[in-house]
Design an enzyme around this catalytic site. Structure first.
Site, PDB file in Angstrom:
ATOM      1  N   ARG A 137       0.793  -1.169   0.073  1.00 11.68           N
ATOM      2  CA  ARG A 137       0.073  -0.056  -0.031  1.00 11.68           C
ATOM      3  C   ARG A 137       0.848   1.251   0.056  1.00 11.68           C
ATOM      4  O   ARG A 137       0.679   2.162  -0.745  1.00 11.68           O
ATOM      5  CB  ARG A 137      -1.011  -0.160   1.098  1.00 11.68           C
ATOM      6  CG  ARG A 137      -2.032  -0.917   0.979  1.00 11.68           C
ATOM      7  CD  ARG A 137      -3.189  -0.874   2.281  1.00 11.68           C
ATOM      8  NE  ARG A 137      -2.720  -1.052   3.450  1.00 11.68           N
ATOM      9  CZ  ARG A 137      -2.615  -2.281   3.993  1.00 11.68           C
ATOM     10  NH1 ARG A 137      -3.029  -3.253   3.421  1.00 11.68           N
ATOM     11  NH2 ARG A 137      -1.827  -2.390   5.244  1.00 11.68           N
ATOM     12  N   LYS A 191     -17.639  18.603  -1.752  1.00  8.45           N
ATOM     13  CA  LYS A 191     -17.173  17.335  -2.349  1.00  8.45           C
ATOM     14  C   LYS A 191     -18.350  16.592  -2.790  1.00  8.45           C
ATOM     15  O   LYS A 191     -18.661  15.823  -2.250  1.00  8.45           O
ATOM     16  CB  LYS A 191     -16.172  16.583  -1.758  1.00  8.45           C
ATOM     17  CG  LYS A 191     -15.891  15.294  -2.718  1.00  8.45           C
ATOM     18  CD  LYS A 191     -14.314  14.812  -2.378  1.00  8.45           C
ATOM     19  CE  LYS A 191     -14.289  13.400  -3.066  1.00  8.45           C
ATOM     20  NZ  LYS A 191     -12.920  12.816  -2.800  1.00  8.45           N
ATOM     21  N   LYS A 203     -10.861  15.142   5.399  1.00  9.71           N
ATOM     22  CA  LYS A 203     -12.078  14.885   4.477  1.00  9.71           C
ATOM     23  C   LYS A 203     -13.150  13.848   5.546  1.00  9.71           C
ATOM     24  O   LYS A 203     -12.547  13.129   6.350  1.00  9.71           O
ATOM     25  CB  LYS A 203     -11.623  13.848   3.248  1.00  9.71           C
ATOM     26  CG  LYS A 203     -13.016  13.365   2.245  1.00  9.71           C
ATOM     27  CD  LYS A 203     -12.591  12.300   1.206  1.00  9.71           C
ATOM     28  CE  LYS A 203     -13.022  11.166   1.768  1.00  9.71           C
ATOM     29  NZ  LYS A 203     -12.853  10.050   0.603  1.00  9.71           N
TER      30      LYS A 203
HETATM   31  P1  13P Z   1     -14.296   8.363  -6.044  1.00 11.55           P
HETATM   32  O1  13P Z   1     -13.983   9.483  -7.123  1.00 11.55           O
HETATM   33  O2  13P Z   1     -13.546   7.036  -6.461  1.00 11.55           O
HETATM   34  O3  13P Z   1     -15.615   8.264  -6.065  1.00 11.55           O
HETATM   35  O4  13P Z   1     -13.678   8.642  -4.676  1.00 11.55           O
HETATM   36  C1  13P Z   1     -13.675   9.821  -4.092  1.00 11.55           C
HETATM   37  C2  13P Z   1     -13.572   9.898  -2.805  1.00 11.55           C
HETATM   38  O5  13P Z   1     -12.786  10.560  -2.063  1.00 11.55           O
HETATM   39  C3  13P Z   1     -14.425   9.098  -2.221  1.00 11.55           C
HETATM   40  O6  13P Z   1     -14.720   9.477  -0.778  1.00 11.55           O
END
Ligand code: 13P
Length: 332
Positions: free
Chosen positions: A44, A217, A134
């Site tokens: 990873r 987001k 996030k």
């Molecule tokens: P995806 O663009 O693969 O949907 O993932 C973005 C992300 O940070 C999901 O939490």
């Protein structure tokens, strides 16, 4: 608060997006195993170093979201990931939620957890070099869901997270994801996404979150994967921007998740968004749509690190070019 506003502005700077490389250990292990790579902590680490050190990545990537494991790891030369990407001109970020868990009282629905002890964890992540965070809330469209209870519980948790981040001087990426599983049309996705965003705005306001110091987001507004006809980029852009218009002008920016779209479709939709004049930038914070080609090209072969990086850079360049059309394409 000024610090958060400055960081948020850098995260959504013209021509740049955010790379989501924060898959949990379980998710990343599964993706590695599916690609034929043994899912160890070292593999990873190697894979994340491949992504983070792709030459010239910072031309179109402002920040990378990592998970807890990666933020505690180092590049092969011993440099911690956060310091390493900072030296490359990229902001380090950290996923701080602990996942979507079954929501008591709401069978089949989830609430994202991770609020317990969050201020202390944020302080530690700041020490480790993270400047943004996030948190992802997840909503599934079915005949009965998402319920008002799940929308409100998740919106409240997102707002509590965002307020805690801003108090710690860390920019919260606020991610309310309406999944594209299902057979609904894009109008249903629009209605659900609008309702989720309205609840989120209300909770953010109640906790005095500064919108100029967050990055939203969201999902793009799409038909369900089982619907049968794919909406065109023009259709996706029009309906998605119509939902986002409810956000105040002072929001720092919008960085979309890719949500299982093909890399090419995610880019085409992102490009179509740029035809709309909006008070905030519309950029990308893709995970799979950026990294899937890189993982496939590398698939654990040390000889193919450079091929993996090139595959990532190709998608990053395409999305960077798409968002750089902002201003040139705007007609509305
Ligand atoms: P995806 O663009 O693969 O949907 O993932 C973005 C992300 O940070 C999901 O939490």
């Amino acid at each position: 608060m000024t610090k958060c506003r400055q960081t948020a502005a850098r995260m959504v700077a013209y021509g740049k997006g955010i790379l989501a490389a924060d898959e949990s250990v379980a998710t990343m292990s599964k993706r590695l195993a599916d690609a034929g790579v043994e899912p160890t902590a070292e593999n990873r680490r190697i894979y994340r170093e491949l992504l983070a050190t792709a030459p010239g990545l910072s031309e179109s990537v402002s920040g990378i979201i990592f998970c807890d494991e990666t933020l505690r790891q180092t590049f092969s030369d011993g440099t911690p990931f956060a310091a390493g990407v900072s030296e490359l001109g990229i902001l380090p970020g950290i996923k701080v939620d602990t996942g979507a868990k079954p929501c008591p009282g709401l069978p089949g629905e989830t609430v994202t957890e991770g609020l317990d002890g969050l201020p202390a964890r944020l302080a530690e992540y700041a020490e480790l070099g993270a400047v943004f965070a996030k948190w992802r809330a997840v909503f599934k469209i079915t005949a009965e869901t998402p319920s008002r209870g799940a929308i409100r519980a998740n919106a409240n948790a997102l707002a509590r997270y965002a307020a805690a981040c801003q108090e710690a001087g860390i920019v919260p990426i606020v991610e309310p994801e309406v999944l594209s599983d299902g057979e609904h049309n894009r109008g249903v996705c629009r209605d659900v996404t609008s309702e989720v965003h309205a609840a989120l705005r209300a909770e953010l306001a109640l906790l005095n979150v500064d919108l100029a110091g967050i990055v939203l987001k969201p999902n793009m507004v799409l038909e369900g994967q089982g619907y049968g006809r794919e909406s065109s980029p023009a259709e996706v852009a029009e309906i998605t921007v119509s939902v986002l218009r409810a956000w105040p002008d002072d929001l720092a920016g919008v960085a979309f998740l890719s949500g299982g779209q093909s890399p090419e479709r995610a880019t085409a939709n992102l490009e179509a968004m740029q035809t709309y004049a909006t008070p905030w930038p519309l950029t990308f914070s893709f995970g799979r749509a950026l990294v899937s080609p890189a993982l496939a090209a590398w698939h654990g072969d040390p000889e193919l690190v450079s091929a993996g990086q090139q595959a990532l850079l190709e998608r990053v360049a395409a999305n960077g070019a798409a968002v750089r059309q902002r201003g040139e394409l705007q007609s509305v």
